[in-house]
Design a protein around this motif. Structure first.
Motif, PDB file in Angstrom:
ATOM      1  N   MET A   1       0.855  -1.182   0.000  1.00  0.00           N
ATOM      2  CA  MET A   1       0.000   0.000   0.000  1.00  0.00           C
ATOM      3  C   MET A   1       0.897   1.240   0.000  1.00  0.00           C
ATOM      4  SD  MET A   1      -2.797   1.334   2.808  1.00  0.00           S
ATOM      5  CE  MET A   1      -3.949   0.029   2.590  1.00  0.00           C
ATOM      6  N   SER A   2       0.592   2.172  -0.856  1.00  0.00           N
ATOM      7  CA  SER A   2       1.389   3.391  -0.935  1.00  0.00           C
ATOM      8  C   SER A   2       0.987   4.354   0.184  1.00  0.00           C
ATOM      9  CB  SER A   2       1.174   4.066  -2.297  1.00  0.00           C
ATOM     10  OG  SER A   2      -0.106   4.651  -2.348  1.00  0.00           O
ATOM     11  N   GLU A   3       1.823   5.355   0.401  1.00  0.00           N
ATOM     12  CA  GLU A   3       1.515   6.376   1.401  1.00  0.00           C
ATOM     13  C   GLU A   3       0.238   7.122   1.054  1.00  0.00           C
ATOM     14  OE1 GLU A   3       4.571   5.986   0.078  1.00  0.00           O
ATOM     15  OE2 GLU A   3       5.771   5.425   1.825  1.00  0.00           O
ATOM     16  N   PHE A   4       0.015   7.335  -0.242  1.00  0.00           N
ATOM     17  CA  PHE A   4      -1.202   8.007  -0.677  1.00  0.00           C
ATOM     18  C   PHE A   4      -2.432   7.183  -0.311  1.00  0.00           C
ATOM     19  CE2 PHE A   4      -4.550   8.883  -3.739  1.00  0.00           C
ATOM     20  CZ  PHE A   4      -4.667  10.259  -3.625  1.00  0.00           C
ATOM     21  N   ASP A   5      -2.382   5.883  -0.598  1.00  0.00           N
ATOM     22  CA  ASP A   5      -3.510   4.999  -0.277  1.00  0.00           C
ATOM     23  C   ASP A   5      -3.732   4.927   1.230  1.00  0.00           C
ATOM     24  OD1 ASP A   5      -3.994   4.409  -2.960  1.00  0.00           O
ATOM     25  OD2 ASP A   5      -2.599   2.698  -2.934  1.00  0.00           O
TER      26      ASP A   5
END
Length: 140
Positions: A1-5
């Motif tokens: 999972m990305s930081e944005f997600d």
């Protein structure tokens, strides 16, 4: 999972709590408006009072994070005063005008009337060039 997600997920998970807090603060601001309208006493409504709920000009994030301030401009006849309020430890904590602060643990009619009268007194003192008494930050 990305930081944005991860950020999007956190915002979504806490949306209900943020929205409930925003509704409580806006309800408080509306109740304060009505208290200001009746601050002169029974049968003597102040007709020159208006309310304009606005995004808090000091916020750097939207939506307002939990614990953040909610704001409204209250027009009091010839002037306007910015009131900012937030929920803190179960109470409403806020500030208004040039340095006025308050904390209300209860928000009954008498509590709101006392705050409304204090705001009127402090705003008048500001325009008269008198110092505000900042030692009275807790109303009840």
């Amino acid at each position: 999972m990305s930081e944005f997600d991860e950020l999007q997920g956190i915002i979504q998970r806490h949306a209900e709590r943020r929205q409930a807090e925003a509704r409580a603060c806006e309800t408080f601001l509306h109740a304060l408006y009505h208290a200001l309208r009746s601050a002169s006493g029974p049968g003597l409504p102040l007709n020159n009072v208006t309310l304009d709920v606005v995004p808090d000009p000091l916020h750097r994030l939207r939506p307002t994070p939990t614990g953040g301030f909610h704001a409204a401009w209250l027009r009091l006849g010839l002037c306007e005063v910015l009131v900012r309020v937030r929920r803190y430890d179960g109470a409403f904590q806020g500030e208004y005008g040039d340095g006025g602060v308050f904390r209300l643990d209860t928000t009954g009619e008498d509590d709101l009337l006392a705050l409304a009268r204090r705001i009127l007194k402090d705003v008048a003192a500001t325009y008269a060039g008198e110092p505000l008494d900042h030692t009275l930050s807790r109303l009840n």
